[in-house]
Design a protein around this motif. Structure first.
Motif, PDB file in Angstrom:
ATOM      1  N   LEU A   9       0.833  -1.205   0.000  1.00  0.00           N
ATOM      2  CA  LEU A   9       0.000   0.000   0.000  1.00  0.00           C
ATOM      3  C   LEU A   9       0.870   1.258   0.000  1.00  0.00           C
ATOM      4  N   ARG A  10       1.951   1.240   0.775  1.00  0.00           N
ATOM      5  CA  ARG A  10       2.863   2.381   0.790  1.00  0.00           C
ATOM      6  C   ARG A  10       3.504   2.572  -0.582  1.00  0.00           C
ATOM      7  N   TRP A  11       3.868   1.468  -1.225  1.00  0.00           N
ATOM      8  CA  TRP A  11       4.468   1.531  -2.554  1.00  0.00           C
ATOM      9  C   TRP A  11       3.476   2.123  -3.553  1.00  0.00           C
ATOM     10  N   MET A  12       2.190   1.738  -3.443  1.00  0.00           N
ATOM     11  CA  MET A  12       1.167   2.280  -4.343  1.00  0.00           C
ATOM     12  C   MET A  12       1.023   3.790  -4.172  1.00  0.00           C
ATOM     13  N   CYS A  13       1.150   4.256  -2.932  1.00  0.00           N
ATOM     14  CA  CYS A  13       1.009   5.690  -2.652  1.00  0.00           C
ATOM     15  C   CYS A  13       2.287   6.467  -2.943  1.00  0.00           C
ATOM     16  N   GLY A  14       3.396   5.776  -3.099  1.00  0.00           N
ATOM     17  CA  GLY A  14       4.667   6.462  -3.308  1.00  0.00           C
ATOM     18  C   GLY A  14       5.221   7.029  -2.022  1.00  0.00           C
ATOM     19  N   ARG A  20       7.006   8.747   7.705  1.00  0.00           N
ATOM     20  CA  ARG A  20       6.297   8.631   8.988  1.00  0.00           C
ATOM     21  C   ARG A  20       4.797   8.944   8.851  1.00  0.00           C
ATOM     22  N   ILE A  21       4.164   8.337   7.887  1.00  0.00           N
ATOM     23  CA  ILE A  21       2.720   8.481   7.705  1.00  0.00           C
ATOM     24  C   ILE A  21       2.059   7.234   8.278  1.00  0.00           C
ATOM     25  N   ARG A  22       1.022   7.441   9.087  1.00  0.00           N
ATOM     26  CA  ARG A  22       0.358   6.337   9.779  1.00  0.00           C
ATOM     27  C   ARG A  22      -0.323   5.375   8.807  1.00  0.00           C
ATOM     28  N   ASN A  23      -0.356   4.095   9.204  1.00  0.00           N
ATOM     29  CA  ASN A  23      -0.992   3.064   8.389  1.00  0.00           C
ATOM     30  C   ASN A  23      -2.470   3.351   8.168  1.00  0.00           C
ATOM     31  N   GLU A  24      -3.150   3.841   9.201  1.00  0.00           N
ATOM     32  CA  GLU A  24      -4.587   4.121   9.088  1.00  0.00           C
ATOM     33  C   GLU A  24      -4.855   5.183   8.026  1.00  0.00           C
ATOM     34  N   TYR A  25      -3.965   6.168   7.957  1.00  0.00           N
ATOM     35  CA  TYR A  25      -4.135   7.233   6.963  1.00  0.00           C
ATOM     36  C   TYR A  25      -3.948   6.688   5.547  1.00  0.00           C
ATOM     37  N   ILE A  26      -2.943   5.843   5.370  1.00  0.00           N
ATOM     38  CA  ILE A  26      -2.695   5.252   4.049  1.00  0.00           C
ATOM     39  C   ILE A  26      -3.849   4.363   3.638  1.00  0.00           C
ATOM     40  N   ARG A  27      -4.315   3.523   4.550  1.00  0.00           N
ATOM     41  CA  ARG A  27      -5.436   2.625   4.256  1.00  0.00           C
ATOM     42  C   ARG A  27      -6.699   3.431   3.962  1.00  0.00           C
ATOM     43  N   SER A  29      -6.832   6.574   2.767  1.00  0.00           N
ATOM     44  CA  SER A  29      -6.717   7.319   1.513  1.00  0.00           C
ATOM     45  C   SER A  29      -6.925   6.412   0.304  1.00  0.00           C
ATOM     46  N   LEU A  30      -6.545   5.133   0.425  1.00  0.00           N
ATOM     47  CA  LEU A  30      -6.762   4.183  -0.667  1.00  0.00           C
ATOM     48  C   LEU A  30      -8.135   3.521  -0.604  1.00  0.00           C
ATOM     49  N   LYS A  31      -8.820   3.688   0.541  1.00  0.00           N
ATOM     50  CA  LYS A  31     -10.145   3.096   0.771  1.00  0.00           C
ATOM     51  C   LYS A  31     -10.113   1.573   0.586  1.00  0.00           C
ATOM     52  N   VAL A  32      -9.247   0.937   1.370  1.00  0.00           N
ATOM     53  CA  VAL A  32      -9.088  -0.507   1.305  1.00  0.00           C
ATOM     54  C   VAL A  32      -9.236  -1.088   2.707  1.00  0.00           C
ATOM     55  N   ALA A  33      -9.936  -2.211   2.805  1.00  0.00           N
ATOM     56  CA  ALA A  33     -10.052  -2.914   4.078  1.00  0.00           C
ATOM     57  C   ALA A  33      -8.804  -3.764   4.284  1.00  0.00           C
ATOM     58  N   ALA A  34      -8.541  -4.122   5.524  1.00  0.00           N
ATOM     59  CA  ALA A  34      -7.364  -4.935   5.845  1.00  0.00           C
ATOM     60  C   ALA A  34      -7.509  -6.322   5.232  1.00  0.00           C
ATOM     61  N   VAL A  35      -6.395  -6.898   4.832  1.00  0.00           N
ATOM     62  CA  VAL A  35      -6.411  -8.206   4.189  1.00  0.00           C
ATOM     63  C   VAL A  35      -6.888  -9.280   5.162  1.00  0.00           C
ATOM     64  N   THR A  36      -6.615  -9.138   6.447  1.00  0.00           N
ATOM     65  CA  THR A  36      -7.084 -10.124   7.419  1.00  0.00           C
ATOM     66  C   THR A  36      -8.607 -10.095   7.530  1.00  0.00           C
ATOM     67  N   GLU A  37      -9.205  -8.903   7.455  1.00  0.00           N
ATOM     68  CA  GLU A  37     -10.666  -8.804   7.476  1.00  0.00           C
ATOM     69  C   GLU A  37     -11.266  -9.439   6.230  1.00  0.00           C
ATOM     70  N   LYS A  38     -10.612  -9.240   5.091  1.00  0.00           N
ATOM     71  CA  LYS A  38     -11.071  -9.850   3.846  1.00  0.00           C
ATOM     72  C   LYS A  38     -11.011 -11.375   3.937  1.00  0.00           C
ATOM     73  N   LEU A  39      -9.928 -11.901   4.518  1.00  0.00           N
ATOM     74  CA  LEU A  39      -9.794 -13.342   4.672  1.00  0.00           C
ATOM     75  C   LEU A  39     -10.886 -13.906   5.567  1.00  0.00           C
ATOM     76  N   GLU A  40     -11.153 -13.227   6.675  1.00  0.00           N
ATOM     77  CA  GLU A  40     -12.224 -13.680   7.573  1.00  0.00           C
ATOM     78  C   GLU A  40     -13.560 -13.691   6.851  1.00  0.00           C
ATOM     79  N   SER A  41     -13.824 -12.652   6.087  1.00  0.00           N
ATOM     80  CA  SER A  41     -15.077 -12.547   5.357  1.00  0.00           C
ATOM     81  C   SER A  41     -15.224 -13.675   4.341  1.00  0.00           C
TER      82      SER A  41
END
Length: 114
Positions: A9-14, A20-27, A29-41
């Motif tokens: 995700l960081r690579w996609m955003c450049g 030092r940008i927080r993970n929550e902000y990156i996620r 801004s890309l509007k993506v759910a966590a991969v672990t939540e996707k796996l559970e679903s």
């Protein structure tokens, strides 16, 4: 898994870790759910699909099958059904709800944030 996901995700955003940008902000801004939540679903989706099958279907029979044999020492291996039970507890659903497809999907689906 989470680390690799955030690296992509960081690579996609450049963005790099040095920025030092927080993970929550990156996620967010890309509007993506966590991969672990996707796996559970997806795991719960497949479980619901199998439970709606008739009792004589192969996948349903395999889920209810008990294998006899020697149990090795130590901590038990984590099985797929153990993960499903954890996911069901986390989402607050029960096996009886699988018969109602729309309700099951509504409670177990993990959509991307908008």
């Amino acid at each position: 898994m989470h680390i690799n996901e955030m690296r992509m995700l960081r690579w996609m955003c450049g963005v790099t870790r040095v920025d030092r940008i927080r993970n929550e902000y990156i996620r967010g801004s890309l509007k993506v759910a966590a991969v672990t939540e996707k796996l559970e679903s997806r795991r719960l989706s497949w479980y619901g699909h199998v439970m709606r099958r008739e009792e004589s279907h192969v996948t349903r029979r395999v889920m209810n099958m008990n294998v006899s044999g020697h149990v090795s020492r130590g901590r038990p291996k984590k099985r797929w059904m153990d993960c499903v039970k954890e996911d069901m507890n986390k989402k607050g659903v029960s096996t009886e709800l699988t018969a109602e497809r729309d309700e099951w999907k509504r409670k177990t689906c993990c959509a991307d944030p908008t």
